[in-house]
Motif scaffolding. Structure first.
Motif, PDB file in Angstrom:
ATOM      1  N   ALA A  18      -9.512 -40.661  20.098  1.00  0.00           N
ATOM      2  CA  ALA A  18      -8.654 -41.563  19.094  1.00  0.00           C
ATOM      3  C   ALA A  18      -8.560 -40.366  18.178  1.00  0.00           C
ATOM      4  CB  ALA A  18      -9.483 -42.421  18.500  1.00  0.00           C
ATOM      5  N   GLY A  19      -9.682 -39.524  18.711  1.00  0.00           N
ATOM      6  CA  GLY A  19     -10.155 -38.452  17.449  1.00  0.00           C
ATOM      7  C   GLY A  19      -8.800 -37.265  17.496  1.00  0.00           C
ATOM      8  N   ARG A  20      -8.015 -37.126  18.153  1.00  0.00           N
ATOM      9  CA  ARG A  20      -6.755 -36.459  18.790  1.00  0.00           C
ATOM     10  C   ARG A  20      -5.749 -36.570  17.370  1.00  0.00           C
ATOM     11  NH1 ARG A  20      -7.488 -34.149  23.600  1.00  0.00           N
ATOM     12  NH2 ARG A  20      -8.545 -34.488  25.165  1.00  0.00           N
ATOM     13  N   ILE A  21      -5.443 -37.552  17.178  1.00  0.00           N
ATOM     14  CA  ILE A  21      -4.369 -38.113  16.378  1.00  0.00           C
ATOM     15  C   ILE A  21      -5.490 -38.012  14.609  1.00  0.00           C
ATOM     16  CG2 ILE A  21      -3.294 -38.679  18.401  1.00  0.00           C
ATOM     17  CD1 ILE A  21      -3.156 -41.337  16.279  1.00  0.00           C
ATOM     18  N   HIS A  22      -4.041 -38.011  14.295  1.00  0.00           N
ATOM     19  CA  HIS A  22      -4.784 -39.008  12.316  1.00  0.00           C
ATOM     20  C   HIS A  22      -4.492 -40.141  12.536  1.00  0.00           C
ATOM     21  CE1 HIS A  22      -4.145 -38.208   8.137  1.00  0.00           C
ATOM     22  NE2 HIS A  22      -4.059 -38.669   8.146  1.00  0.00           N
ATOM     23  N   TRP A  23      -5.723 -40.546  11.735  1.00  0.00           N
ATOM     24  CA  TRP A  23      -5.443 -41.593  11.335  1.00  0.00           C
ATOM     25  C   TRP A  23      -5.738 -41.654   9.389  1.00  0.00           C
ATOM     26  CZ3 TRP A  23      -4.888 -45.312  14.604  1.00  0.00           C
ATOM     27  CH2 TRP A  23      -4.878 -44.901  15.936  1.00  0.00           C
TER      28      TRP A  23
ATOM     29  N   GLY B  48      -0.100 -46.849  17.638  1.00  0.00           N
ATOM     30  CA  GLY B  48      -1.103 -46.061  17.503  1.00  0.00           C
ATOM     31  C   GLY B  48      -2.303 -45.507  18.615  1.00  0.00           C
ATOM     32  N   GLY B  49      -1.735 -46.765  19.706  1.00  0.00           N
ATOM     33  CA  GLY B  49      -2.500 -46.390  21.466  1.00  0.00           C
ATOM     34  C   GLY B  49      -1.345 -45.036  22.020  1.00  0.00           C
ATOM     35  N   TYR B  50       0.365 -45.401  21.799  1.00  0.00           N
ATOM     36  CA  TYR B  50       0.876 -44.820  22.674  1.00  0.00           C
ATOM     37  C   TYR B  50       1.046 -43.086  21.869  1.00  0.00           C
ATOM     38  CZ  TYR B  50       5.308 -42.596  23.924  1.00  0.00           C
ATOM     39  OH  TYR B  50       6.681 -42.454  24.177  1.00  0.00           O
ATOM     40  N   ALA B  51       0.338 -42.756  20.608  1.00  0.00           N
ATOM     41  CA  ALA B  51       0.141 -41.465  19.722  1.00  0.00           C
ATOM     42  C   ALA B  51      -1.134 -40.846  20.539  1.00  0.00           C
ATOM     43  CB  ALA B  51       0.236 -42.077  18.596  1.00  0.00           C
ATOM     44  N   VAL B  52      -1.745 -41.877  21.184  1.00  0.00           N
ATOM     45  CA  VAL B  52      -3.943 -41.493  21.634  1.00  0.00           C
ATOM     46  C   VAL B  52      -3.239 -40.517  22.506  1.00  0.00           C
ATOM     47  CG1 VAL B  52      -5.526 -42.332  22.085  1.00  0.00           C
ATOM     48  CG2 VAL B  52      -5.035 -42.523  20.059  1.00  0.00           C
ATOM     49  N   ALA B  53      -2.490 -41.700  23.576  1.00  0.00           N
ATOM     50  CA  ALA B  53      -2.263 -41.451  25.105  1.00  0.00           C
ATOM     51  C   ALA B  53      -1.793 -40.038  25.708  1.00  0.00           C
ATOM     52  CB  ALA B  53      -1.541 -43.009  25.861  1.00  0.00           C
TER      53      ALA B  53
ATOM     54  N   GLY C  87      12.157 -38.942  28.835  1.00  0.00           N
ATOM     55  CA  GLY C  87      12.283 -38.266  27.443  1.00  0.00           C
ATOM     56  C   GLY C  87      11.809 -38.538  26.351  1.00  0.00           C
ATOM     57  N   HIS C  88      10.973 -39.729  25.652  1.00  0.00           N
ATOM     58  CA  HIS C  88      11.024 -40.509  24.765  1.00  0.00           C
ATOM     59  C   HIS C  88       9.417 -40.101  24.718  1.00  0.00           C
ATOM     60  CE1 HIS C  88      13.594 -43.273  24.296  1.00  0.00           C
ATOM     61  NE2 HIS C  88      13.456 -44.096  23.240  1.00  0.00           N
ATOM     62  N   SER C  89       8.663 -40.136  26.332  1.00  0.00           N
ATOM     63  CA  SER C  89       7.005 -39.365  25.724  1.00  0.00           C
ATOM     64  C   SER C  89       7.215 -37.917  26.024  1.00  0.00           C
ATOM     65  CB  SER C  89       7.047 -39.845  26.802  1.00  0.00           C
ATOM     66  OG  SER C  89       6.356 -41.313  26.988  1.00  0.00           O
ATOM     67  N   TYR C  90       7.893 -37.728  27.000  1.00  0.00           N
ATOM     68  CA  TYR C  90       7.509 -35.838  27.356  1.00  0.00           C
ATOM     69  C   TYR C  90       8.505 -34.557  26.489  1.00  0.00           C
ATOM     70  CZ  TYR C  90       2.920 -37.998  28.740  1.00  0.00           C
ATOM     71  OH  TYR C  90       2.692 -38.450  28.700  1.00  0.00           O
ATOM     72  N   ILE C  91      10.012 -35.471  25.948  1.00  0.00           N
ATOM     73  CA  ILE C  91      10.802 -34.095  25.682  1.00  0.00           C
ATOM     74  C   ILE C  91       9.636 -34.651  23.675  1.00  0.00           C
ATOM     75  CG2 ILE C  91      13.087 -33.390  24.922  1.00  0.00           C
ATOM     76  CD1 ILE C  91      14.069 -34.743  27.474  1.00  0.00           C
ATOM     77  N   ILE C  92      10.013 -35.727  23.642  1.00  0.00           N
ATOM     78  CA  ILE C  92      10.025 -36.126  21.803  1.00  0.00           C
ATOM     79  C   ILE C  92       8.188 -36.220  21.626  1.00  0.00           C
ATOM     80  CG2 ILE C  92      10.465 -36.878  19.849  1.00  0.00           C
ATOM     81  CD1 ILE C  92      12.912 -37.784  21.161  1.00  0.00           C
ATOM     82  N   TYR C  93       7.865 -36.588  22.250  1.00  0.00           N
ATOM     83  CA  TYR C  93       7.125 -37.575  21.422  1.00  0.00           C
ATOM     84  C   TYR C  93       5.164 -37.017  21.920  1.00  0.00           C
ATOM     85  CZ  TYR C  93       9.481 -40.629  19.028  1.00  0.00           C
ATOM     86  OH  TYR C  93       9.682 -41.894  18.282  1.00  0.00           O
ATOM     87  N   GLY C  94       5.338 -36.890  23.147  1.00  0.00           N
ATOM     88  CA  GLY C  94       4.031 -35.925  23.678  1.00  0.00           C
ATOM     89  C   GLY C  94       4.034 -34.364  23.406  1.00  0.00           C
ATOM     90  N   PRO C  95       4.775 -33.618  23.291  1.00  0.00           N
ATOM     91  CA  PRO C  95       4.956 -31.921  22.779  1.00  0.00           C
ATOM     92  C   PRO C  95       4.657 -32.207  21.905  1.00  0.00           C
ATOM     93  CG  PRO C  95       6.770 -31.906  24.779  1.00  0.00           C
ATOM     94  CD  PRO C  95       5.849 -34.268  24.155  1.00  0.00           C
ATOM     95  N   LEU C  96       5.309 -32.886  20.933  1.00  0.00           N
ATOM     96  CA  LEU C  96       5.225 -32.737  19.225  1.00  0.00           C
ATOM     97  C   LEU C  96       4.316 -33.258  18.257  1.00  0.00           C
ATOM     98  CD1 LEU C  96       9.077 -33.695  18.406  1.00  0.00           C
ATOM     99  CD2 LEU C  96       8.019 -31.472  18.664  1.00  0.00           C
ATOM    100  N   ILE C  97       3.451 -34.382  19.443  1.00  0.00           N
ATOM    101  CA  ILE C  97       2.326 -34.870  18.497  1.00  0.00           C
ATOM    102  C   ILE C  97       1.184 -33.238  19.147  1.00  0.00           C
ATOM    103  CG2 ILE C  97      -0.254 -36.901  19.435  1.00  0.00           C
ATOM    104  CD1 ILE C  97       2.632 -38.530  18.795  1.00  0.00           C
ATOM    105  N   GLY C  98       1.834 -33.040  20.863  1.00  0.00           N
ATOM    106  CA  GLY C  98       0.430 -32.481  21.269  1.00  0.00           C
ATOM    107  C   GLY C  98       0.729 -30.976  20.547  1.00  0.00           C
TER     108      GLY C  98
END
Ligand code: PRX
Length: 629
Positions: free
Chosen positions: A23-28, A256-261, A289-300
């Motif tokens: 969970a420490g990987r994202i901003h809370w 939150g769970g999605y962002a951390v995962a 596309g949701h997970s690996y065009i947008i949220y995954g790479p950008l959150i990472g």
């Protein structure tokens, strides 16, 4: 392999300890009180009480470090355009889009339906929804009016954001007429429709309803929209997917769970780091596309390439030329795309410098060994077959090179991913099966962070659909058959239900049957998925008419086939159109009236149909055989 096994084991025996660290990987914005709440299994809540936001983690959070680096790189070989948005530019666009939605009365928990091709404005709109706490529901552009109307009615969006047209293989594909048709079919049409006009297909805006994206953007340019902090379990989006019934299910995702995962997967599965470049060729209308065009790479903290085009235009080296030009580190595509490339000159694989690339990830459908081998040998790169679903949101089975590098076994998506307590269980007893035996791929709850939290608006259906088919225990069924070999490698052996997979597109045969049956001449029909060398599977339809026509290759049959194809295309979209329609006098059924689908598939694939003792009329299967000649 010890490391990866141990890593997985830790995530299962101590999920709280494991995910607390991740969970420490994202901003809370506000810390969570509890990692996991399982008081209402099979419902699970992750990071209870924590407050966060997907858009903040994808955009704002990386501004100090990467403001001037490209965050989103749009390449369209359809309209020959390229645009790169730095993280700062993305921030500006998302704020303008968020201000626009806010002005249209969209707020926390409201739905926004997005029906758009692969253009940056679709991404801005999705992130804008996340920013203001609205729930987006993206409908794949290949779907047509009936699909769209069903989803609008189920999600009841305040606003629909769409476009005049997309483009596929150089041909304009109008969206607006399909949307207008869908809205006329809807019981709960939205108040406003925002159209991003690409100038590809002229249209007449509906007065009082249709608004222009570019004008609204200008109007709201420069506005700053504060981030709406959401409790971790609040929904981020709904994405519809097919199952056994004709009614698609709205897979609901948490925040939150999605962002951390996703953040964790960028390191453990994709072996990447902030500053990398990620290129996923899927579509924003699908979960990949949701997970690996947008949220995954950008959150990472990575740059993401958004590609509008096919893998073979202008030529079969286009993907590799993009890898070279943008120094892509991770490529994610589908087995069908690779099979399409396999038909091209193999020299195209060597034309570009792909030294930046670490590995190619393929998912969405079974990856056959020759295809995997061809790409791996041709590129000289590892191929990572990964198995998952719209429901899981991220890989269930995959090699995890960021945990440990393990040898690849072609045909296998390797091992269960940390967080997923995956089992092979007996369909009859529900018990775990030993290595070597075929059973249902099941997951013992709780599902990990990022997996679906429920079916939109229907908790009961969530439990009924996914958690009641394994006898004797409450287990999530993936509805896929699988097997584990002696060395612990997993194999996926096809669906247990009537879902088919055409070129990586998941389709419900029931939906196609309902569409065909809406043709006035049709008495009944059966649609099955049949093996296809290129697309994995194609849909074949067997139709019984109200009034028998001269079947075979007659003119009348040919005309009817065309008519029915057009009905399906108009209602569901070209992706759902059967490869072939055949007219028969009766469908093979059991004495209790159940269509013998497996026997039909076997006959279509020239296999032995197996045990037919329950068949009511054996000539029906003969007719199917005849109709294929
Ligand atoms: O049958 C499995 C197949 O695709 C289904 C999920 O499709 P969808 O919800 O569209 O999500 C795709 C996310 C990648 C699964 O139930 N499938 C997916 N990946 C694989 C696969 N079958 C075999 N091997 C895979 N790697």
């Amino acid at each position: 392999m010890n490391k990866i096994i141990d890593f997985h084991r830790r995530s299962i025996v101590d999920p709280e300890g494991f995910w607390r660290r991740e969970a420490g990987r994202i901003h809370w914005e506000a810390p969570f009180d509890r990692v996991l709440d399982v008081s209402r299994l099979p419902f699970a809540r992750w990071f209870v009480g924590g407050q966060t936001n997907l858009c903040y983690n994808a955009v704002d959070r990386w501004l100090p470090q990467f403001a001037d680096r490209p965050a989103l790189i749009w390449v369209s070989t359809e309209v020959d355009q390229e645009r790169a948005y730095t993280r700062q530019a993305l921030y500006e666009e998302v704020n303008a889009a968020a201000a626009m939605l806010r002005a249209l009365g969209v707020g926390r928990g409201d739905r926004v339906l997005i029906y758009m091709p692969m253009v940056p404005e679709a991404v801005f709109t999705m992130l804008a929804c996340a920013r203001i706490g609205a729930v987006h529901s993206v409908v794949f552009g290949g779907f047509a009016s009936v699909n769209l109307a069903q989803r609008i009615d189920d999600a009841a969006p305040k606003v629909v954001v769409s476009t005049d047209a997309g483009s596929r293989a150089g041909k304009v594909v109008p969206y607006k007429p399909l949307l207008d048709k869908a809205l006329s079919l809807c019981a709960r049409p939205p108040r406003s429709v925002v159209i991003f006009d690409r100038g590809l297909a002229p249209f007449e805006p509906a007065a009082g309803r249709d608004l222009d994206y570019a004008s609204l953007r200008r109007e709201h340019w420069g506005e700053r929209v504060p981030v709406q902090w959401l409790e971790s379990s609040e929904p981020s989006y709904v994405l519809y997917t097919s199952g056994t019934t004709g009614k698609p299910k709205g897979v609901q995702r948490d925040t939150g769970g999605y962002a951390v995962a996703l953040a964790a997967s960028m390191e453990y599965i994709f072996d990447g780091k902030p500053g990398d470049t990620y290129f996923c060729t899927s579509d924003i209308g699908w979960v990949v596309g949701h997970s690996y065009i947008i949220y995954g790479p950008l959150i990472g903290g990575q740059s993401s390439i958004l590609y509008e085009g096919t893998p073979v235009r202008p030529d079969g080296a286009v993907l590799w030329s993009l890898v070279e030009r943008y120094r892509v580190n991770t490529l994610f595509s589908s087995p069908t795309a690779v099979r399409v490339l396999k038909r091209q000159d193999p020299a195209l694989l060597k034309r570009h410098d792909v030294s930046s690339l670490r590995a190619v990830y393929l998912a969405g459908e079974p990856l056959d060994e020759p295809t995997a081998r061809w790409l791996s040998d041709g590129l000289g790169k590892p191929i990572v077959d990964n198995y998952w679903q719209t429901e899981s949101g991220w890989p269930i089975l995959a090699a995890q090179p960021g945990v440990e590098r393990t040898p690849t076994r072609f045909g296998s998506p390797s091992f269960p991913v940390y967080g997923f307590d995956a089992r092979i269980v007996s369909e009859a007893t529900g018990e775990d099966l030993p290595p070597g035996e075929k059973g249902v791929v099941a997951i013992v709850p709780p599902l990990p962070p990022g997996a679906m939290s429920t079916i939109w608006g229907d908790d009961e259906r969530f439990v009924q659909t996914y958690f009641t088919s394994i006898p004797g225990r409450q287990c999530y069924s993936t509805f896929d058959w699988g097997r584990v070999d002696q060395d612990g490698y997993w194999f996926i052996l096809g669906r247990t239900d009537d879902v088919i997979n055409v070129a990586g597109h998941r389709l419900g045969t029931r939906e196609i049957e309902e569409s065909i049956s809406s043709h006035a001449g049709v008495a009944e029909c059966a649609v099955v998925g049949v093996a296809d060398a290129l697309k994995g599977q194609v849909a074949m339809a067997f139709v019984v008419l109200k009034q028998a026509v001269e079947t075979g290759q007659t003119e009348e049959a040919g005309k009817l086939e065309g008519d029915i194809m057009r009905v399906v295309e108009g209602q569901l979209g070209a992706v759902a159109r059967p490869a072939r329609i055949r007219f028969v006098g009766a469908l093979p059924k059991t004495r209790s009236g159940k269509v013998l689908r497996r026997a039909i598939v076997a006959v279509c694939e020239h296999r032995d149909p197996g045990d037919l003792t329950t068949i009511e009329d054996p000539t029906a299967l003969e007719q199917i055989k005849e109709s294929l000649k």
